[in-house]
Design a protein around this motif. Structure first.
Motif, PDB file in Angstrom:
ATOM      1  N   GLU A  30       2.192   1.815  -3.312  1.00 12.20           N
ATOM      2  CA  GLU A  30       1.149   2.488  -4.355  1.00 12.20           C
ATOM      3  C   GLU A  30       0.765   3.780  -4.280  1.00 12.20           C
ATOM      4  O   GLU A  30       0.812   4.832  -5.008  1.00 12.20           O
ATOM      5  N   LEU A  31       1.004   4.219  -2.918  1.00 14.01           N
ATOM      6  CA  LEU A  31       0.965   5.736  -2.595  1.00 14.01           C
ATOM      7  C   LEU A  31       2.115   6.468  -3.292  1.00 14.01           C
ATOM      8  O   LEU A  31       1.706   7.527  -3.891  1.00 14.01           O
ATOM      9  N   GLU A  76      -6.851   0.100   0.096  1.00  5.88           N
ATOM     10  CA  GLU A  76      -6.627   1.557   0.312  1.00  5.88           C
ATOM     11  C   GLU A  76      -7.988   2.188   0.253  1.00  5.88           C
ATOM     12  O   GLU A  76      -8.692   2.027  -0.758  1.00  5.88           O
ATOM     13  N   LEU A  78      -6.971   8.096  -0.796  1.00  9.77           N
ATOM     14  CA  LEU A  78      -6.594   8.443  -2.589  1.00  9.77           C
ATOM     15  C   LEU A  78      -6.736   9.955  -2.722  1.00  9.77           C
ATOM     16  O   LEU A  78      -6.176  10.664  -3.497  1.00  9.77           O
ATOM     17  N   ASP A  79      -8.218  10.261  -2.499  1.00 13.75           N
ATOM     18  CA  ASP A  79      -8.527  11.807  -2.699  1.00 13.75           C
ATOM     19  C   ASP A  79      -7.507  12.916  -2.164  1.00 13.75           C
ATOM     20  O   ASP A  79      -7.554  13.915  -2.655  1.00 13.75           O
ATOM     21  N   THR A  86       0.731  -1.068  -0.084  1.00 16.38           N
ATOM     22  CA  THR A  86      -0.002   0.005   0.221  1.00 16.38           C
ATOM     23  C   THR A  86       0.780   1.279   0.064  1.00 16.38           C
ATOM     24  O   THR A  86       0.567   2.440  -0.785  1.00 16.38           O
ATOM     25  N   LEU A 105      -4.292  12.556  -1.434  1.00 16.87           N
ATOM     26  CA  LEU A 105      -2.953  12.460  -1.639  1.00 16.87           C
ATOM     27  C   LEU A 105      -2.214  13.384  -2.195  1.00 16.87           C
ATOM     28  O   LEU A 105      -0.976  14.006  -1.761  1.00 16.87           O
ATOM     29  N   GLN A 159     -10.475   5.301  -0.539  1.00 16.94           N
ATOM     30  CA  GLN A 159     -10.738   6.302  -1.259  1.00 16.94           C
ATOM     31  C   GLN A 159     -10.424   7.665  -0.649  1.00 16.94           C
ATOM     32  O   GLN A 159      -9.827   8.465  -1.507  1.00 16.94           O
ATOM     33  N   LEU A 186       1.441   6.737  -6.954  1.00 19.54           N
ATOM     34  CA  LEU A 186       0.562   7.776  -7.369  1.00 19.54           C
ATOM     35  C   LEU A 186       1.020   9.147  -6.819  1.00 19.54           C
ATOM     36  O   LEU A 186       0.837   9.688  -7.859  1.00 19.54           O
ATOM     37  N   ALA A 236      -4.279   0.257  -5.712  1.00 19.75           N
ATOM     38  CA  ALA A 236      -4.476   0.709  -4.466  1.00 19.75           C
ATOM     39  C   ALA A 236      -5.774   0.268  -3.609  1.00 19.75           C
ATOM     40  O   ALA A 236      -5.854  -0.353  -2.614  1.00 19.75           O
ATOM     41  N   ARG A 237      -6.760   0.515  -4.373  1.00 20.30           N
ATOM     42  CA  ARG A 237      -8.058   0.338  -4.032  1.00 20.30           C
ATOM     43  C   ARG A 237      -8.236  -1.392  -3.834  1.00 20.30           C
ATOM     44  O   ARG A 237      -8.726  -1.965  -2.673  1.00 20.30           O
ATOM     45  N   SER A 290      -4.315   3.896  -8.963  1.00 20.60           N
ATOM     46  CA  SER A 290      -5.215   4.099  -7.853  1.00 20.60           C
ATOM     47  C   SER A 290      -6.227   2.727  -7.982  1.00 20.60           C
ATOM     48  O   SER A 290      -6.915   2.519  -6.778  1.00 20.60           O
TER      49      SER A 290
END
Length: 158
Positions: A39-40, A67, A72-73, A36, A75, A69, A43, A62-63, A59
């Motif tokens: 993935e961050l 992860e 992610l929003d 995870t 980040l 949302q 991104l 990650a989901r 994204s």
């Protein structure tokens, strides 16, 4: 926008390079760096580089790893968002410094100090390779205009 050259063409024309990049991507995971977190990192670098293809792909990845949302929003504004751990913040700062190294004229001591306070030498080496890798993939995808793999309904709405 359409691909300049198909993604599969790059894989076919340069299999040794693609295989090397894929192997480099497996090393941090094999070493135990959290998927995870990686993935961050992917991104954030892709945001900075403006790589739509990689933003979409990572994204989704990650989901799939669970992860949220919300994270992610937020980040792009991770410094102001209270949803990231100290380790994640250090990784994101490291990612930004390496991705923007030319404009920042190096990696600030503060960023390095924060990174070594939460990552072992081996982990930081693997994190660094992950940042190098996503920047390489971003440049390939941007140069050849790889089209994000979006659902047909989303593509029609645009």
């Amino acid at each position: 926008m359409t691909d300049r050259i198909g993604r599969q063409a790059i894989y076919r024309l340069q299999p040794a390079i693609v295989n090397s990049l894929r192997a480099l991507g497996e090393a941090p995971v094999s070493a135990g760096v959290e998927k995870t977190l990686l993935e961050l990192v992917k991104l954030r670098a892709s945001q900075l580089n403006g790589c739509a293809f990689c933003l979409n792909m990572h994204s989704v990845d990650a989901r799939k790893l669970g992860e949220r949302q919300e994270r992610l929003d937020l980040l792009a504004a991770w410094r102001e968002a209270p949803v990231y751990s100290t380790r994640e913040r250090a990784a994101l700062a490291w990612t930004e410094s390496l991705t923007l190294v030319a404009s920042h004229h190096g990696v600030p001591d503060e960023v390095y100090d924060d990174a070594v306070s939460v990552f072992s030498d081996a982990e930081l080496a693997h994190l660094t390779s992950a940042v190098l890798l996503i920047n390489s993939w971003n440049r390939l995808a941007i140069a050849y205009r790889f089209t994000p793999q979006v659902a047909a309904a989303s593509a029609r709405a645009a």
